[in-house]
Design an enzyme around this catalytic site. Structure first.
Site, short mmCIF file in Angstrom:
data_model
loop_
_atom_site.label_atom_id
_atom_site.label_comp_id
_atom_site.label_asym_id
_atom_site.label_seq_id
_atom_site.Cartn_x
_atom_site.Cartn_y
_atom_site.Cartn_z
N CYS A 16 0.85 -1.20 0.00
CA CYS A 16 0.00 0.00 0.00
C CYS A 16 0.88 1.24 0.00
O CYS A 16 2.09 1.17 0.15
CB CYS A 16 -0.94 0.01 1.21
N CYS A 53 3.14 1.83 2.93
CA CYS A 53 4.38 1.04 2.87
C CYS A 53 5.45 1.82 2.10
O CYS A 53 6.62 1.86 2.50
CB CYS A 53 4.13 -0.30 2.19
N CYS A 56 47.79 -14.59 1.30
CA CYS A 56 47.93 -14.14 2.68
C CYS A 56 46.66 -13.40 3.11
O CYS A 56 45.77 -13.12 2.30
CB CYS A 56 49.15 -13.24 2.86
N CYS A 105 45.64 -10.17 1.31
CA CYS A 105 44.89 -10.34 0.06
C CYS A 105 43.40 -10.47 0.35
O CYS A 105 42.56 -9.87 -0.32
CB CYS A 105 45.35 -11.60 -0.68
N ASP A 162 13.40 -30.84 23.43
CA ASP A 162 11.99 -31.19 23.27
C ASP A 162 11.86 -32.64 23.73
O ASP A 162 12.83 -33.40 23.70
CB ASP A 162 11.61 -31.04 21.79
N ASP A 180 12.88 -31.75 17.08
CA ASP A 180 12.75 -32.55 15.87
C ASP A 180 12.45 -31.71 14.63
O ASP A 180 12.30 -32.24 13.54
CB ASP A 180 11.70 -33.65 16.03
N ASP A 190 9.01 -27.35 16.47
CA ASP A 190 9.96 -26.69 17.36
C ASP A 190 10.63 -25.49 16.73
O ASP A 190 11.62 -24.98 17.27
CB ASP A 190 11.04 -27.70 17.80
#
Length: 826
Positions: free
Chosen positions: A16, A19, A81, A84, A502, A698, A702
């Site tokens: 919109c 925004c 090195c 660089c 968990d 898992d 989570d």
């Protein structure tokens, strides 16, 4: 003065006019922005700005309107090195649209994140090439050619080093032989003469500098002229100073103070040979740091046997599409991810999960590309091919982790930015101090000290200290089934003080099982289980499935089935009225379960869920259903506890069940009965109480907790590795992988600290020694040739120390067999 850059960037999330206003306001307040215009229709912004783009991207992300970004990798030649690395990173970060740039000295590559539409991989490669380091975008298939490229580099360095040694040997013998062996000095003087000896040394050394040593001057001199000297510049300056002084001493000694016309051709020659030898040893060692990822790349076969045009045909792996049918013969590698259509076999998935025990495969099971089929034949349907396979995802994750910069690298970057200019300044100061305060003849002593300072300084070791350890550590971790998706997780994990888990599917199997059946007086256990399983077979509840799985044989027919939400089920079986559910459900139906409730009390205390079973209005039995603890859980938690970590559990299960499990596993802290979003608050509470927190889940429900923790560790399944919210993914469901992840993190960071300690300590100690600080106390000046040898060995030490991580073995507690004792072969 106008803005240095003008870019059109893609902005996400605008819908919109308000925004647009917010984005324009955010952009105009961003550092370096001189003008910004936002277009809602095209969802783009025209931005004029000075300096880097990273600040603009950060402002947009903070405002909630991130810019769309792409990522590319560049292959860079000629880096040797840390100076660089810093120069290339600065050039990339200052170029149009670049959000982040990380250059890796060990891999000779750069990973660049840039705003979509602002630049391209070829433009970014041109930016790097303009700094003096030829670069090109890495193509998808190029990584597989890296072995031959590295082999060619090693072969070329070997040839150059041998030629250099052949040229340097006569120079060294003529000069040092004369110094060390008086008879040899007399022989040279009588036969060819001292002047002729010096002329021969001049000729051979000149050829050596123009030929094998040309690389130092071709790269070092331009870097000096650009005002951004690197390690090649140090070598070029040091050897040129010694060479020019020796040329004057040979052909115009009258220009030098009396008694100072010494030649140092042998020092120039030996310095070049030793540094070339050091680079050769370093290249050979660096070639082994990427062994793990090359091994992963080699797992996928080049062809597959596919059903085409009514027959089985061998086809290139690149032609396989999702949905194709393939056959896998005994002993062959699985070409792509797929689902088994027909056949049974055991498949070795250790190269993906780190687990050594082959996994049984039957119809409907999943197989992973790159794994090794056993003695059975399988027909599969391809489900994921090309870049979508598990193996491709694993390789991408390892590459991302290997290309990352750890927070500890920030200090190194700050120091190496000024390192070479400071060394040059120290060398000049050393020469001046010797000329002013040194004993006669001061000039040659000043020259030796100044050249030694330039040669002994080693920014190579500083630049290699962190990336080589990351490469080897993350590569070895992948072989053990531990994927560090984000490089900084390698450093953050070893700082954790508490590990939160968990419960369901992480500490436990995640699938309820019937643990006991307790019949009332006058009822038969087998008959009770048969009737209960028949009724529960009509229900979709996980607990009902546990009861059904436990019953042997054919189940009787069920009629008048009815589910009472949250309470239980009822039905008729073989003319009998059956009720199954909570004691409250049966009590409300007029059935007394008091005696059975007492019988299952100890099961409830242990965390099991009690069910009550009634036949024709009579309490017939109690059933205990529990979610079994994974077999390896206790041993894995003991390992973590032995490492000094606190253990916590965060679960949505009821408090009684959670507390019972915590007591059994000796877990310090329990938070129960929380919804997935509530786990974030539980993590925050643990962070307040303990500090840095790692969370293990898992990866299904989570995600909030994995994101909220300082380090999120997701339990994978071997086929599901794209868990976006996790920092670390364990490829198998084995919780021992958590302990392995901590151990890998700890050992890799210790290795990095050793490397950095050596790299910095080496320079702090030996640069003053090279300058002659020990000379007034009866010491000797360090020979430039010895300085070159020490410098070369410094880099080799750092890479060799990192390679020790390849020998990491993940052992289970109680002296069980190592999970994966295969060593990586280069």
């Amino acid at each position: 003065m106008g803005a240095a850059h003008k870019s059109q960037i893609k902005v996400e999330g605008m819908n919109c006019a308000s925004c647009v206003t917010r984005v324009e306001s955010a952009l105009r307040g961003a550092p370096g922005v001189t003008d910004a215009t936002v277009n809602l229709a095209t969802e783009t912004a025209q931005v004029s700005y000075d300096g880097g783009f990273a600040g603009i991207a950060e402002v947009l992300a903070h405002a909630g309107y991130p810019t769309t970004s792409n990522q590319t990798r560049l292959k860079i030649e000629g880096m040797n090195c840390a100076s660089c690395v810093g120069r290339i990173e600065n050039a990339l970060r200052d170029s149009t649209g670049v959000i982040e740039a990380n250059v890796n000295l060990a891999t000779g590559s750069a990973t660049v994140t840039y705003a979509q539409g602002t630049t391209s991989p070829s433009d970014l490669a041109a930016v790097v090439t303009a700094t003096g380091y030829p670069a090109h975008p890495i193509q998808t298939a190029e990584a597989t050619r890296d072995d031959s490229t590295k082999a060619n580099e090693i072969h070329a360095l070997t040839r150059i080093t041998l030629v250099a040694a052949a040229l340097a040997l006569p120079v060294f013998v003529l000069e040092m032989g004369s110094h060390l062996i008086p008879a040899f000095h007399h022989w040279v003087h009588v036969t060819i003469g001292t002047q002729a000896s010096h002329v021969i040394q001049f000729g051979l050394t000149s050829i050596l500098m123009i030929g094998p040593g040309r690389v130092f001057y071709a790269k070092g001199v331009p870097s000096l002229l650009r005002g951004a000297p690197d390690m090649n510049a140090l070598v070029a300056l040091g050897t040129s100073a010694a060479y020019i002084f020796s040329v004057i001493a040979t052909f115009a000694p009258q220009l030098l103070p009396q008694g100072t016309a010494n030649v140092y051709f042998e020092a120039v020659a030996v310095i070049i040979v030793l540094i070339l030898l050091g680079r050769l040893l370093e290249a050979r060692a660096k070639g082994r740091t990427g062994a793990a990822i090359r091994k992963l790349m080699s797992l996928q076969p080049s062809t597959a046997r596919v059903w085409r045009d009514g027959s089985w045909q061998d086809a290139p792996i690149s032609s396989i599409k999702a949905g194709d049918k393939l056959t896998i013969r005994p002993g062959e590698r699985v070409p792509v991810d797929g689902a088994v259509l027909d056949g049974t076999s055991y498949v070795d998935e250790s190269m993906i999960t780190g687990e050594p025990v082959p996994v049984g495969k039957a119809p409907d099971d999943q197989v992973v590309g790159g794994t090794m089929n056993g003695t059975g034949a399988l027909r599969i349907r391809a489900t994921h091919v090309g870049a979508d396979t598990v193996l491709a995802q694993v390789i991408r994750m390892v590459e991302q982790a290997q290309g990352a910069k750890l927070p500890i690298q920030a200090l190194v970057d700050r120091i190496t930015h000024y390192f070479v200019p400071v060394v040059i300044a120290v060398a000049i100061l050393t020469v001046l101090v010797w000329l002013i305060l040194g004993p006669a003849p001061a000039l040659p002593l000043a020259l030796v000290a100044g050249v030694s300072v330039l040669i002994i300084a080693c920014p190579c070791a500083m630049g290699l200290a962190t990336p080589t350890s990351i490469m080897v550590g993350t590569g070895r971790a992948a072989e053990l089934g531990v994927l560090f998706r984000k490089g900084d997780a390698l450093q953050n994990l070893q700082r954790a003080r508490v590990v939160a888990f968990d419960k369901t599917g992480t500490l436990t199997q995640g699938r309820p099982e019937l643990s006991d059946v307790i019949p009332a007086a006058g009822f038969d256990r087998a008959q009770v289980l048969r009737l209960a399983a028949a009724v529960e077979s009509q229900s979709e509840h996980p607990i009902a499935h546990a009861v059904t799985r436990a019953a042997p044989g054919t189940l009787p027919q069920v009629t008048k089935f009815s589910s009472h939400t949250g309470q239980g089920v009822s039905a008729e079986v073989e003319g009998r009225s059956i009720l199954i559910g909570s004691d409250r459900f049966l009590s409300e139906s007029g059935i007394d379960c008091a005696k059975l409730a007492d019988a299952v009390e100890h099961h409830a205390q242990a965390g099991a869920t009690p069910l009550f079973f009634a036949i024709d209005k009579q309490a017939a039995a109690a059933l205990a259903v529990s979610d079994p603890i994974k077999p390896e859980t206790k041993a894995a938690l003991d390992q973590l506890r032995d490492q000094g970590l606190k253990l916590a559990m965060i679960t949505g299960d009821n408090s009684k069940t959670a507390d019972a499990l915590a007591r059994k596993l000796n877990i310090n802290h329990v938070t129960a009965e929380v919804l997935p979003e509530g786990k974030q608050e539980a993590i925050a509470e643990l962070q307040k109480q303990y500090g840095v927190v790692a969370f293990v889940g898992d990866g299904i429900n989570d995600a909030p907790a994995l994101a909220a923790a300082n380090t999120g560790i997701a339990i994978g399944t071997g086929t599901d590795v794209a868990i976006e919210t996790a920092d670390i993914v364990l490829m198998s469901g084995d919780l021992g992988g958590v302990a392995r992840a901590f151990e890998i993190s700890r050992r890799t960071m210790r290795n990095i600290r050793q490397n950095l300690g050596w790299a910095f300590g080496y320079n702090v100690v030996l640069i003053p020694v090279a300058a002659g600080i020990l000379y007034p106390f009866g010491g000797h000046l360090l020979s430039p040739a010895l300085a070159a040898g020490a410098m070369a060995l410094s880099s080799v030490f750092v890479v060799s120390n990192a390679l020790r991580l390849r020998r990491m073995r993940a052992t289970l507690p109680d002296g069980e067999t190592p999970l994966n004792t295969q060593e990586v072969t280069s």
